[in-house]
Motif scaffolding. Structure first.
Motif, PDB file in Angstrom:
ATOM      1  N   ARG A 137      -5.375  11.021   6.450  1.00 26.62           N
ATOM      2  CA  ARG A 137      -4.991  10.265   5.252  1.00 26.62           C
ATOM      3  C   ARG A 137      -4.742   8.799   5.582  1.00 26.62           C
ATOM      4  O   ARG A 137      -5.099   7.899   4.802  1.00 26.62           O
ATOM      5  CB  ARG A 137      -3.758  10.901   4.606  1.00 26.62           C
ATOM      6  CG  ARG A 137      -4.014  12.278   4.019  1.00 26.62           C
ATOM      7  CD  ARG A 137      -2.983  12.631   2.958  1.00 26.62           C
ATOM      8  NE  ARG A 137      -1.638  12.716   3.496  1.00 26.62           N
ATOM      9  CZ  ARG A 137      -1.090  13.833   3.981  1.00 26.62           C
ATOM     10  NH1 ARG A 137      -1.800  14.950   4.012  1.00 26.62           N
ATOM     11  NH2 ARG A 137       0.154  13.839   4.414  1.00 26.62           N
ATOM     12  N   LYS A 188      -7.903   6.772   5.864  1.00 26.92           N
ATOM     13  CA  LYS A 188      -8.476   6.432   4.562  1.00 26.92           C
ATOM     14  C   LYS A 188      -7.786   5.220   3.951  1.00 26.92           C
ATOM     15  O   LYS A 188      -8.397   4.453   3.206  1.00 26.92           O
ATOM     16  CB  LYS A 188      -8.369   7.632   3.623  1.00 26.92           C
ATOM     17  CG  LYS A 188      -9.255   8.807   4.024  1.00 26.92           C
ATOM     18  CD  LYS A 188      -9.064   9.993   3.085  1.00 26.92           C
ATOM     19  CE  LYS A 188      -9.934  11.159   3.527  1.00 26.92           C
ATOM     20  NZ  LYS A 188      -9.733  12.358   2.667  1.00 26.92           N
ATOM     21  N   ARG A 189      -6.512   5.042   4.284  1.00 20.97           N
ATOM     22  CA  ARG A 189      -5.760   3.931   3.698  1.00 20.97           C
ATOM     23  C   ARG A 189      -5.994   2.615   4.436  1.00 20.97           C
ATOM     24  O   ARG A 189      -6.044   1.556   3.808  1.00 20.97           O
ATOM     25  CB  ARG A 189      -4.263   4.255   3.684  1.00 20.97           C
ATOM     26  CG  ARG A 189      -3.898   5.468   2.860  1.00 20.97           C
ATOM     27  CD  ARG A 189      -2.395   5.645   2.798  1.00 20.97           C
ATOM     28  NE  ARG A 189      -2.011   6.940   2.286  1.00 20.97           N
ATOM     29  CZ  ARG A 189      -2.016   7.284   1.000  1.00 20.97           C
ATOM     30  NH1 ARG A 189      -2.417   6.414   0.093  1.00 20.97           N
ATOM     31  NH2 ARG A 189      -1.635   8.492   0.623  1.00 20.97           N
ATOM     32  N   VAL A 241       0.855  -1.173   0.000  1.00 19.74           N
ATOM     33  CA  VAL A 241       0.000   0.000   0.000  1.00 19.74           C
ATOM     34  C   VAL A 241       0.898   1.232   0.000  1.00 19.74           C
ATOM     35  O   VAL A 241       1.800   1.355   0.831  1.00 19.74           O
ATOM     36  CB  VAL A 241      -0.916   0.016   1.243  1.00 19.74           C
ATOM     37  CG1 VAL A 241      -1.777   1.263   1.254  1.00 19.74           C
ATOM     38  CG2 VAL A 241      -1.779  -1.238   1.283  1.00 19.74           C
ATOM     39  N   VAL A 300       2.273   4.570   0.901  1.00 18.56           N
ATOM     40  CA  VAL A 300       2.172   5.445   2.072  1.00 18.56           C
ATOM     41  C   VAL A 300       3.348   6.414   2.038  1.00 18.56           C
ATOM     42  O   VAL A 300       4.491   5.995   1.845  1.00 18.56           O
ATOM     43  CB  VAL A 300       2.201   4.638   3.393  1.00 18.56           C
ATOM     44  CG1 VAL A 300       2.104   5.569   4.583  1.00 18.56           C
ATOM     45  CG2 VAL A 300       1.067   3.624   3.426  1.00 18.56           C
TER      46      VAL A 300
END
Length: 239
Positions: free
Chosen positions: A206, A209-210, A158, A160
């Motif tokens: 943020r 949201k991830r 993911v 980041v």
């Protein structure tokens, strides 16, 4: 002939620097002193000390920021001096890579005993990998600090950002511990950075949201109103 250990004392209070320098010298140590980050870096360019005694509460670059800088490329043992008795502040310092802390006011003999104990450990065995190198599993995610990766259960990476990753690492490394915005700023950016409280709120938003399907109802990173943020899910260290 056995080499005399070299101790670097970094504190903006002249009286404390002089007291410790005289006391340590009388007890067989070689001592250098600095009144802040600039002098500390200059002295370290001339030769690395065996241990740094570092005050947290200094104007400009504070001790936590300097500790983080030292740890980026060195494993020199660090003892933090702090007038703050908050347990989370001590945890932040240790997580940044400090080896020990002493709360002001302190007995110089106690500090000397801690210095000698850490020097013995450093001489007798290789330093352990820092906590920042751990792999931590939480909810359906795995955080690999050494590789700076966040992956899901299927092993998919993911994306980041660096600051987001540091905030997430700070929180999941100490589940259940509330970290204030100031503490997260120290961990993620250091006091020399042009950061502000709201930047942490934006980073957390943020991150939610991830890592959460419904960021409006977070259960991994929770807000503790008036205090900061906490990782509210169980965390397991992976081997």
């Amino acid at each position: 002939m056995e080499r005399t250990p070299h101790i670097l004392i970094v504190d903006d209070h002249r009286e404390i620097r002089e007291l410790l320098a005289k006391f340590f010298t009388r007890n067989g140590l070689r001592v250098s002193v600095a009144n802040g980050g600039g002098e500390m870096r200059q002295l370290m360019r001339n030769g690395a000390p065996d241990l740094i005694v570092l005050d947290i509460m200094m104007p400009g670059e504070d001790g936590l920021s300097l500790c983080r800088q030292v740890r980026q490329d060195s494993d020199i043992p660090i003892i933090l001096l702090t007038a703050v008795s908050e347990e989370t502040d001590k945890v932040v310092g240790l997580e940044l890579g400090a080896d020990d802390y002493v709360t002001k006011p302190f007995n110089p003999r106690e500090l000397l005993a801690r210095v000698r104990a850490i020097l013995r450990r450093a001489a007798g065995s290789p330093r352990q990998a820092p906590a920042a190198d751990r792999r931590l599993a939480f909810d359906r995610w795995v955080l690999d600090a050494s590789r700076r990766l966040l992956t899901d259960q299927a092993g998919r990476e993911v994306a980041v950002g660096t600051a987001e990753f540091r905030v997430l690492q700070a929180l999941v490394s100490r589940p259940g511990v509330v970290l204030s915005r100031d503490q997260l700023l120290d961990i993620t950016a250091g006091r020399s950075a042009q950061a502000f409280d709201r930047s942490i709120d934006n980073l957390v938003s943020r991150l939610r949201k991830r890592v959460k399907r419904d960021p409006q109802h977070p259960d991994i990173i929770k807000t503790v109103w008036g205090d900061g943020y906490v990782c509210a899910t169980p965390v397991k260290e992976l081997t």
